[in-house]
Every structure is written in structure tokens, then in C-alpha cells.
Design a protein around this motif. Sequence first.
Motif, mmCIF file in Angstrom:
data_model
loop_
_atom_site.group_PDB
_atom_site.id
_atom_site.type_symbol
_atom_site.label_atom_id
_atom_site.label_comp_id
_atom_site.label_asym_id
_atom_site.label_seq_id
_atom_site.Cartn_x
_atom_site.Cartn_y
_atom_site.Cartn_z
ATOM 1 N N UNK A 146 -8.013 10.061 -3.901
ATOM 2 C CA UNK A 146 -7.677 8.907 -4.742
ATOM 3 C C UNK A 146 -6.705 8.005 -3.988
ATOM 4 N N UNK A 147 -5.727 8.653 -3.388
ATOM 5 C CA UNK A 147 -4.738 7.888 -2.625
ATOM 6 C C UNK A 147 -5.413 7.091 -1.515
ATOM 7 N N UNK A 204 -7.244 4.064 -2.963
ATOM 8 C CA UNK A 204 -6.340 2.988 -3.370
ATOM 9 C C UNK A 204 -5.694 2.315 -2.163
ATOM 10 N N UNK A 205 -5.323 3.163 -1.208
ATOM 11 C CA UNK A 205 -4.617 2.632 -0.045
ATOM 12 C C UNK A 205 -5.524 1.762 0.817
ATOM 13 N N UNK A 222 2.404 1.665 -3.373
ATOM 14 C CA UNK A 222 1.409 2.164 -4.323
ATOM 15 C C UNK A 222 1.308 3.681 -4.252
ATOM 16 N N UNK A 223 1.297 4.198 -3.052
ATOM 17 C CA UNK A 223 1.182 5.648 -2.896
ATOM 18 C C UNK A 223 2.420 6.357 -3.418
ATOM 19 N N UNK A 232 2.222 6.633 -7.026
ATOM 20 C CA UNK A 232 1.306 7.678 -7.455
ATOM 21 C C UNK A 232 2.052 8.962 -7.755
ATOM 22 N N UNK A 249 0.826 -1.203 0.000
ATOM 23 C CA UNK A 249 0.000 0.000 0.000
ATOM 24 C C UNK A 249 0.857 1.249 0.000
ATOM 25 N N UNK A 250 1.893 1.196 0.816
ATOM 26 C CA UNK A 250 2.821 2.326 0.878
ATOM 27 C C UNK A 250 3.484 2.538 -0.478
#
Lengths: 291, 291
Positions: free
Chosen positions: B59-60, B63-64, A81-82, A85, A78-79
Motif C-alpha cells: 500500500x505504501x 501511495x508513494x 504521506x508514508x 500511514x 511522499x515521505x
Amino acid sequence: MELRQLKYFLKAKELLNFTEAASALFISQSTLSQQIKQLEDELQVPLFNRIGKRITLTEAGDLFAVYAQQSINKASDGLQLLKDLNKLETGKVAIGVTYALRHVVTKALILFSSEYPKIQFEIIFGTSQELIHKLNHFQLDVILTFEEIASEAHFKYLELFTSPMALVTSSETALKNKKTISLEEISTLPLAMPAGGFSTTQFISKAFEKSNLHPNVTIEINDIPTLLELIKTGKWHTILTKTTIENENDLYAIPISGKNMTRTAMLISLKEVYEKKAVKAFLKIMVENLK
Amino acid sequence: MELRQLKYFLKAKELLNFTEAASALFISQSTLSQQIKQLEDELQVPLFNRIGKRITLTEAGDLFAVYAQQSINKASDGLQLLKDLNKLETGKVAIGVTYALRHVVTKALILFSSEYPKIQFEIIFGTSQELIHKLNHFQLDVILTFEEIASEAHFKYLELFTSPMALVTSSETALKNKKTISLEEISTLPLAMPAGGFSTTQFISKAFEKSNLHPNVTIEINDIPTLLELIKTGKWHTILTKTTIENENDLYAIPISGKNMTRTAMLISLKEVYEKKAVKAFLKIMVENLK
DNA sequence: TTTCTAAATCGGTTTTATCGATTGATTATA
DNA sequence: TATAATCAATCGATAAAACCGATTTAGAAA
């Protein structure tokens, strides 16, 4: 239950030594001891056996570790993924490579970093076994090596190209006009070979065994640049995949005749783990530039 | 990043209202506010839009949330697994047995598995030495064998029952009416014996030695079912603990006269190692059904 | 404008994660 | 066999942090 405690637990499980685990985690041994105990209290079951001053995993610890790791992985995915971004303006890529495939990585690295200069890289050279171990321990995002005999279910494989096994020799040698060479011919030559841990060496040893031939190995060495330096003297020859000496001057590769004398370069990564954007982009550039 | 913060975040995401989320989490609004902020700082990206006094997911955040939920799920899956382990709905049991005590284990196994069908078993037959070696290497949870001469400090022992050493013979034999038999009488008979590795054989050899008798061993064999088949022909006799041929038709056991002609069946396990619930339950059933 | 509501912030309190030192026990060694 | 070294557990103290209530800030509703 907190991620911190799971992290502590996994490190203790890995090292099976609280003192070492604590120092690896940059905390004191007493803290680790207390946090593990607290976790065990919450789970209502011991995770470690304390046999004297030695510790071993309990059945519960063994089973729980899988989930602890997954929990941590999901959080860090998750981290990641951010971070992705942020349009590849940040991030780290850790790649493991067998030495033979060095030029594949360096070429892509040069192209990629001119496009995305802020991405950090960690390039780890090692034997296939070492790299696979690191991949399994989430220390690498992807590895680049030759095919392994046993394919594992939790890996994702992508074939890149094949390269013939070849006798590598200096340009001075009379051999250089040959188009191919047989194992039998090679067995008469003085050889300097990569050390036993290298998959190429294991591969070629088996080939010699099958043919009932005994290669004349006078030097084993675990550093390829040094090996190549020796080969350049003309006093020894070696056996490598042809691709290993791409871009090397003063060295010739004579493909070995016979069946199954090629190896397949592969990308190996973990299934079911979030793939970083930066990794994806890097691999794309790498694959596109394989010629 | 801690599971606590992920939990807070998901509740806030669900209710899209910090005050309500806080009260659902039994914490104050200020605490929730602070913890979310701290998480956002660590992730370097806002998870919520603060539009006036209303909040919406970024958005973050959207997704998170997927990964946050998965991380929490994995941790709670692990917790659930350990609970199942305590309820005997999962787990593996590895038991070592000397062949002579076979029926003790099979009987318990049938009873146990009808009550706890989800527990997996590994039953390993072997000589005492083999089993003790495996026990020491954590490959077995417990072993069932006859008493050893040397008791070791890191083992836990539990005596089960004693069984007389006996001459085993086929029902056809004239011997079958005898109530006991002496070593001297036995030494005149043709014997087929378990191989030297079996503790029963070692035990009986010493007894013969002490009495200065030389048994007439014509066959040694390391498989008990085969041995019993030979005995049933009536051509040979053998010496085993009486319990070995329990449930065997066509075979008679005549106890051997003399002192120390009994053996004690024991459970041996490692001290200071967490005893699996399933093992404990299995042994309980086994001990309760010893006749 | 006023009022209401909800998030952010502030200062203080409680909890707890952490540390260093010590203990108790086991293993290694001389 | 005595001695030293090692390791996990424990203790008391400290620093960090999670937490709370009260207050502030600001948008929304009246």
C-alpha cells in the motif's frame, strides 16, 4: 540531476552566497561549488552569474528554481504521506501564530497531545509578515493570524472567528465601567503599543489616520507579555484584539466603537501541498474548541 | 532519497520484476536490489512485498509512487523549460532605449517577433541616466543609447552607428534648402528643446557654451512626440540627432556644421552577466538591420 | 526430489561526493 | 593606495557510495 543538487541549488539561491549556503547545508564550500557546477553542466546553462565574488541568479536559474522546489516538495510530500500511514505515531507539526491568538493554540495543544502524545510540535510566534515568509519557505505547516489585506492565490484561507479591537486597561482604572470607547477618547490616553511590525499596530494606526487623530504613544515594544505587564501597572493603556487578553487576569478590554473595528482570525496554509494527517487532526481539534 | 532511487523504484513498480527492471535501467540486479532496500530503509516502510520470489507493491509503495513520479516530472519539467529557453520558445527580454533610437528597436522588434513569437518584451524609454541606473539594478538586459562621456568598467559597449546632430525644422521653413547650418545661425532661431535630463540637450548645451553662444530656448519639454508636434507648426525649431526623426514626415533635419557634431549610438550591457539567448538573438537581428 | 528462477547477500572495484588547502579575484579597510 | 578580508574556483587526497559479478537462499515448476 539529483534531489541533493536541487536542495543545494535552492539554498544557494536563497542566500546568494556559496560560503553561507554551504555552511547552512553542513557541507564545505568547495563541495557546493562543485555540485552547482555539475548541475549547470547537466542543464547546459549557468544558474548563477559570477560577477567578481558576488553571485546573482540568471534568468535560467530563476525559472528553474520553481521546478526544483516542486520536485523536492513532491518527494517530501511522499515521505510525509508514508509517515502519516503510521497512524499519527510519528510526525512533526510546525505552527506559526501571532501572539494575539496564543490561547487558541495552547488550548488545542493540550487537548491534542493527550490524544496523540508522540507528535512533535514547533510553535513559532512572530508577526504576520514573518510567519507568511516562513510559510512560503516551507518552514511552517500552517499559520494562525488575522486577515491580511492582500490575499494570495497560492494560499488556502479558513476564517475562524472575529474579535473586536479593544482598549486594554488594568482593573484599577476608572475606565473599566465603560461598555465601549471611541478613538477620540483613546487619543487622550497614554498608550504603550506593540511595535510597528505587528499587524494590530498597523491596523490601528490606519484607523487613527483616517480619523485625523494622533494617538499618544509613549512606548513601543515588541514583546506582548512585557507590554501586558506594563499595562497592569495602570500607567499606560494599549490597543489589542480582545482575544489577546483572554485568560489574563487583572486586565480589561473595552471594545472600540466605530465601523471596521473587528479583526478576523484565519488559518492560512499552502495550496497544493500535501497536508499532514497530524496537522489535519490538530486543526480539527482546534476548530472544534473555539467555543 | 535521490531522484535516481525514485526512478529505479518506478521502473521496478512498472515491471514488478527486479531482474528485468535492472536490465531496463542498464544496471545490475544487485544494484537495483540494494538501492530499493536503501530507499525503503530511509522511508521506514517496505515498498514491495516479497512473496517468495515474486514481488508486489505494498500500500505504501502504491501511495508513494504517485509522489515519486511527480517529483521526477517536476525535475524533468524544469529541464525541459531550460531547453525551451535555449530554443527561444520562452523567455523575457527587457530593453531600455532613448527616444532618439526608437525606430531602431521597433524595426527589430517587428522582425524578431515574427520569427520568435513566444518571447516576451519589455521596452523602457528613458534618459540615459535612468536607463543606466536600471541596467545596474538588473532591471534591464541591455540599453540602447548614445555614447556617454564616462565609460564604466563593468559595462560592455558595442558601437552601432553615428548620426549627426541636426537642426530639426518643419518643411514649411525657408531653411530647408540649406545643406548644413552653424551653431551661430541656430542661436538666432526660436528653439524648443528636450528637457535637461536628455543627453542630447546636455550635449548641445556644452557645444553652445564652448562657442560662447547663447541659444534662444523658449520651450523645454520632456516628451519627444509632443516636441515634434510643436516643431511641425513651424514656430519653433529643435536640435536632435538626425536619426530621431527618421520615418517622420513633414520634418527636415539640417546637419550642424563643425567638429564633434555627431553622436554614436551604442549598445550597453553588463559584463560578466549571463547573456540571455533571446537577447543575443534580438540584438543580432537589430544590428543586421541597421540599414 | 530435482531443477529452475528470482531476489538477497557478499566481497571487491569504480565512481563520485566530500574535504582541506590553496589560488585568484574583488571588495572592504586603514 | 596599500593591505587585509572575503568569496568562489580549483586541486589533490580521502571517504563514501554506487555498482558489479559471483554466490546464496528460497519459492516455484518439473
